[in-house]
Scaffold this motif. Structure first.
Motif, PDB file in Angstrom:
ATOM      1  N   CYS A 122       0.836  -1.207   0.000  1.00  0.00           N
ATOM      2  CA  CYS A 122       0.000   0.000   0.000  1.00  0.00           C
ATOM      3  C   CYS A 122       0.868   1.253   0.000  1.00  0.00           C
ATOM      4  O   CYS A 122       0.583   2.231  -0.711  1.00  0.00           O
ATOM      5  CB  CYS A 122      -0.917   0.016   1.223  1.00  0.00           C
ATOM      6  SG  CYS A 122      -2.008  -1.413   1.384  1.00  0.00           S
ATOM      7  N   SER A 126       1.226   4.108  -2.997  1.00  0.00           N
ATOM      8  CA  SER A 126       0.940   5.506  -2.671  1.00  0.00           C
ATOM      9  C   SER A 126       2.106   6.406  -3.059  1.00  0.00           C
ATOM     10  O   SER A 126       1.913   7.484  -3.642  1.00  0.00           O
ATOM     11  CB  SER A 126       0.654   5.648  -1.170  1.00  0.00           C
ATOM     12  OG  SER A 126      -0.487   4.894  -0.803  1.00  0.00           O
ATOM     13  N   THR A 143      -3.115   9.308   3.706  1.00  0.00           N
ATOM     14  CA  THR A 143      -3.493   8.079   3.000  1.00  0.00           C
ATOM     15  C   THR A 143      -2.719   6.876   3.528  1.00  0.00           C
ATOM     16  O   THR A 143      -3.283   5.794   3.734  1.00  0.00           O
ATOM     17  CB  THR A 143      -3.252   8.246   1.490  1.00  0.00           C
ATOM     18  OG1 THR A 143      -4.054   9.320   0.987  1.00  0.00           O
ATOM     19  CG2 THR A 143      -3.591   6.971   0.736  1.00  0.00           C
ATOM     20  N   SER A 144      -1.438   7.074   3.794  1.00  0.00           N
ATOM     21  CA  SER A 144      -0.607   5.978   4.297  1.00  0.00           C
ATOM     22  C   SER A 144      -1.066   5.530   5.683  1.00  0.00           C
ATOM     23  O   SER A 144      -1.066   4.330   5.987  1.00  0.00           O
ATOM     24  CB  SER A 144       0.863   6.415   4.346  1.00  0.00           C
ATOM     25  OG  SER A 144       1.324   6.763   3.048  1.00  0.00           O
ATOM     26  N   PHE A 147      -4.105   3.427   5.333  1.00  0.00           N
ATOM     27  CA  PHE A 147      -3.701   2.100   4.862  1.00  0.00           C
ATOM     28  C   PHE A 147      -3.113   1.263   6.001  1.00  0.00           C
ATOM     29  O   PHE A 147      -3.340   0.050   6.069  1.00  0.00           O
ATOM     30  CB  PHE A 147      -2.676   2.215   3.729  1.00  0.00           C
ATOM     31  CG  PHE A 147      -3.289   2.386   2.367  1.00  0.00           C
ATOM     32  CD1 PHE A 147      -4.299   1.533   1.942  1.00  0.00           C
ATOM     33  CD2 PHE A 147      -2.857   3.382   1.505  1.00  0.00           C
ATOM     34  CE1 PHE A 147      -4.870   1.667   0.676  1.00  0.00           C
ATOM     35  CE2 PHE A 147      -3.418   3.530   0.245  1.00  0.00           C
ATOM     36  CZ  PHE A 147      -4.422   2.671  -0.168  1.00  0.00           C
ATOM     37  N   LEU A 206     -12.285   1.536   4.750  1.00  0.00           N
ATOM     38  CA  LEU A 206     -12.328   1.641   3.291  1.00  0.00           C
ATOM     39  C   LEU A 206     -13.201   2.806   2.837  1.00  0.00           C
ATOM     40  O   LEU A 206     -12.911   3.475   1.830  1.00  0.00           O
ATOM     41  CB  LEU A 206     -12.844   0.323   2.710  1.00  0.00           C
ATOM     42  CG  LEU A 206     -12.922   0.221   1.188  1.00  0.00           C
ATOM     43  CD1 LEU A 206     -11.549   0.395   0.559  1.00  0.00           C
ATOM     44  CD2 LEU A 206     -13.536  -1.130   0.779  1.00  0.00           C
ATOM     45  N   GLN A 208     -13.405   5.607   4.023  1.00  0.00           N
ATOM     46  CA  GLN A 208     -12.711   6.881   4.159  1.00  0.00           C
ATOM     47  C   GLN A 208     -11.961   7.267   2.879  1.00  0.00           C
ATOM     48  O   GLN A 208     -11.554   8.420   2.717  1.00  0.00           O
ATOM     49  CB  GLN A 208     -11.714   6.826   5.325  1.00  0.00           C
ATOM     50  CG  GLN A 208     -12.323   6.369   6.644  1.00  0.00           C
ATOM     51  CD  GLN A 208     -13.502   7.220   7.068  1.00  0.00           C
ATOM     52  OE1 GLN A 208     -13.426   8.453   7.087  1.00  0.00           O
ATOM     53  NE2 GLN A 208     -14.609   6.563   7.419  1.00  0.00           N
ATOM     54  N   PHE A 209     -11.784   6.301   1.986  1.00  0.00           N
ATOM     55  CA  PHE A 209     -11.103   6.536   0.720  1.00  0.00           C
ATOM     56  C   PHE A 209     -12.118   6.982  -0.340  1.00  0.00           C
ATOM     57  O   PHE A 209     -13.333   6.909  -0.121  1.00  0.00           O
ATOM     58  CB  PHE A 209     -10.390   5.265   0.261  1.00  0.00           C
ATOM     59  CG  PHE A 209      -9.209   4.862   1.112  1.00  0.00           C
ATOM     60  CD1 PHE A 209      -7.989   5.498   0.974  1.00  0.00           C
ATOM     61  CD2 PHE A 209      -9.326   3.840   2.043  1.00  0.00           C
ATOM     62  CE1 PHE A 209      -6.899   5.131   1.742  1.00  0.00           C
ATOM     63  CE2 PHE A 209      -8.245   3.468   2.823  1.00  0.00           C
ATOM     64  CZ  PHE A 209      -7.029   4.122   2.667  1.00  0.00           C
ATOM     65  N   CYS A 213     -12.333   3.213  -4.634  1.00  0.00           N
ATOM     66  CA  CYS A 213     -11.517   2.226  -3.916  1.00  0.00           C
ATOM     67  C   CYS A 213     -12.338   1.031  -3.470  1.00  0.00           C
ATOM     68  O   CYS A 213     -11.811  -0.084  -3.347  1.00  0.00           O
ATOM     69  CB  CYS A 213     -10.860   2.883  -2.703  1.00  0.00           C
ATOM     70  SG  CYS A 213      -9.540   4.038  -3.110  1.00  0.00           S
ATOM     71  N   MET A 251      -4.058  -0.434  -4.770  1.00  0.00           N
ATOM     72  CA  MET A 251      -4.969   0.463  -4.064  1.00  0.00           C
ATOM     73  C   MET A 251      -4.444   1.891  -3.903  1.00  0.00           C
ATOM     74  O   MET A 251      -5.233   2.836  -3.781  1.00  0.00           O
ATOM     75  CB  MET A 251      -5.297  -0.121  -2.689  1.00  0.00           C
ATOM     76  CG  MET A 251      -6.065  -1.419  -2.732  1.00  0.00           C
ATOM     77  SD  MET A 251      -7.637  -1.268  -3.585  1.00  0.00           S
ATOM     78  CE  MET A 251      -8.447  -0.026  -2.581  1.00  0.00           C
ATOM     79  N   GLY A 252      -3.154   2.086  -3.870  1.00  0.00           N
ATOM     80  CA  GLY A 252      -2.618   3.436  -3.679  1.00  0.00           C
ATOM     81  C   GLY A 252      -2.970   4.388  -4.807  1.00  0.00           C
ATOM     82  O   GLY A 252      -3.103   5.603  -4.585  1.00  0.00           O
ATOM     83  N   ALA A 255      -6.612   5.542  -4.439  1.00  0.00           N
ATOM     84  CA  ALA A 255      -6.718   6.251  -3.163  1.00  0.00           C
ATOM     85  C   ALA A 255      -6.253   7.702  -3.291  1.00  0.00           C
ATOM     86  O   ALA A 255      -6.747   8.585  -2.579  1.00  0.00           O
ATOM     87  CB  ALA A 255      -5.902   5.541  -2.094  1.00  0.00           C
TER      88      ALA A 255
END
Length: 407
Positions: A122, A126, A143-144, A147, A206, A208-209, A213, A251-252, A255
């Motif tokens: 992840c 990102s 974001t990190s 994750f 999830l 929150q993205f 996503c 996913m990054g 996101a």
């Protein structure tokens, strides 16, 4: 006829204490030697008749000073007794309420390395996607962190699903026999309910993205559920684990707002990065599988370590070369600079080479050390290379924007 009173020398003396008729003993003179008294032919007194028993020489025991060597069938050849379960005395789990401890053990809260392995892909995606869209540093950091929280929760759910599948296999493996479900501290139903709670918590993270996503993340649940089953039907369950743990490499991009369906460069970079992480997952989990190789063989559990035990170092080398080549391809597709190729690709080449050369696959302790520390050594240098590339490009882009504004 005269009567005599018999007193037996045996314990049944009381039974013969009554008076009973007896015959007068007559001795033939021919039985006597010259000068021998007739009394010599009578039975010896009790204290003389019952002397110490002396066995024949063939049955006599050896001296107590002689060392007796146990036969191969004695209990000295039996395996040592396995230690029973004891509650944790130190660490995070020792501070939790007693009723919480089995659930914390179920999600491997005391062994977070698996969460880090799930988080690194992840983070890689990102950091690779950030310069492609000019994402700000706070955005990348936020974001990190999301994750990271999701990795902890979903890794715990994956462990619970794995233990539910393996509840009849874990008791036969030394390392896993004391897991909560295997030892009966948590029932399968309780484990199922707890897993559902974890999945709901993962869904909350999830959401929150960005909405896209959700659609990218949903297919990964199929791999999460399929991995424990793969151990029963194929010698390459590590490949299925790679498909699961590497999903964050995709996913990054969504996101941080990258539309993979409309951006071919990003889609190519995501695909190559995902494939690179699959090779990395198979590599480190093959080392991990060597810790259980004997028990897995007895329990009928399949693994790549069992299939390629004699060629493990060669297989690990091939996986490392594949991982680095795919990582370099992802860097080219994303437009990465020298910092990425030197830091991420070069760092992975050096650290993986050292690990493959030094790991002792016959030592459980050594395999565990490299599994835990290899996560930070290789994952760390790859992250630092990507972070350096992102910062360099971020600064360069900022300088270009300032020049345009002054012009």
């Amino acid at each position: 006829m005269p009567r005599c009173h018999l007193v037996s020398a045996l314990p049944l003396r009381r039974a013969f204490s009554h008076k009973a008729p007896c015959a007068r003993l007559s001795l033939s003179p021919s039985l006597l030697r010259p000068g021998q008294s007739p009394r010599a032919l009578l039975p010896a007194p009790r204290h003389k008749a019952l002397g110490r028993y002396s066995p024949p020489p063939s049955e006599r025991l050896v001296s107590t000073a002689t060392t007796i060597t146990p036969s191969p069938t004695t209990t000295t050849d039996l395996p040592p007794a396995l230690e029973p379960y004891s509650p944790p005395k130190t660490g995070l789990l020792s501070r939790l309420p007693t009723s919480w401890v089995p659930y914390a053990e179920l999600v491997r809260l005391d062994k977070p390395t698996g969460s880090y392995y799930l988080f690194f892909p992840c983070l890689f995606s990102s950091l690779m996607a950030a310069p492609m869209v000019g994402a700000s540093i706070p955005s990348v950091v936020g974001t990190s962190l999301l994750f990271f929280a999701g990795a902890i929760i979903m890794r715990g759910a994956g462990c619970a699903i794995n233990d539910l599948w393996d509840r009849n296999l874990d008791p036969h493996v030394t390392r896993t026999r004391l897991r909560p479900i295997a030892r009966g501290a948590i029932t399968p139903f309780q484990g199922l309910v707890f897993t559902g709670t974890q999945l709901l918590a993962g869904l909350a993270i999830l959401l929150q993205f960005p909405p896209s996503c959700f659609f990218y993340a949903t297919p990964s649940l199929l791999f999460v559920a399929a991995y424990p089953l793969a151990k029963r039907v194929t010698y390459y369950p590590q490949f299925v684990l790679g498909l699961t743990f590497s999903w964050g490499a995709i996913m990054g991009f969504p996101a941080l707002g990258v539309d993979l369906m409309s951006n071919s460069a990003a889609l190519t970079a995501a695909g190559l990065l995902y494939s690179s992480n699959i090779a990395w997952t198979v590599l480190y989990d093959m080392i991990y599988a060597h810790m259980d190789i004997k028990d897995d063989a007895k329990a009928g559990i399949k693994s790549i370590a069992l299939k390629h035990d004699a060629q493990t170092k060669q297989v690990l080398t091939g996986l490392a070369i594949t991982q680095i080549a795919l990582l370099a391809g992802a860097g080219i597709a994303s437009g990465a600079g020298p910092a990425f190729f030197i830091g991420s690709c070069g760092g992975a080449l050096v650290t993986l080479g050292i690990m493959i050369k030094r790991v002792n696959l016959k030592s459980v302790k050594d395999c565990w050390w490299w599994f835990v520390n290899g996560c930070w050594i290789t994952g760390g240098v790859m992250s630092l290379g990507m972070a350096a590339d992102y910062l360099v490009r971020y600064v360069e882009e900022g300088d270009e924007d300032s020049e345009k504004s002054t012009a």
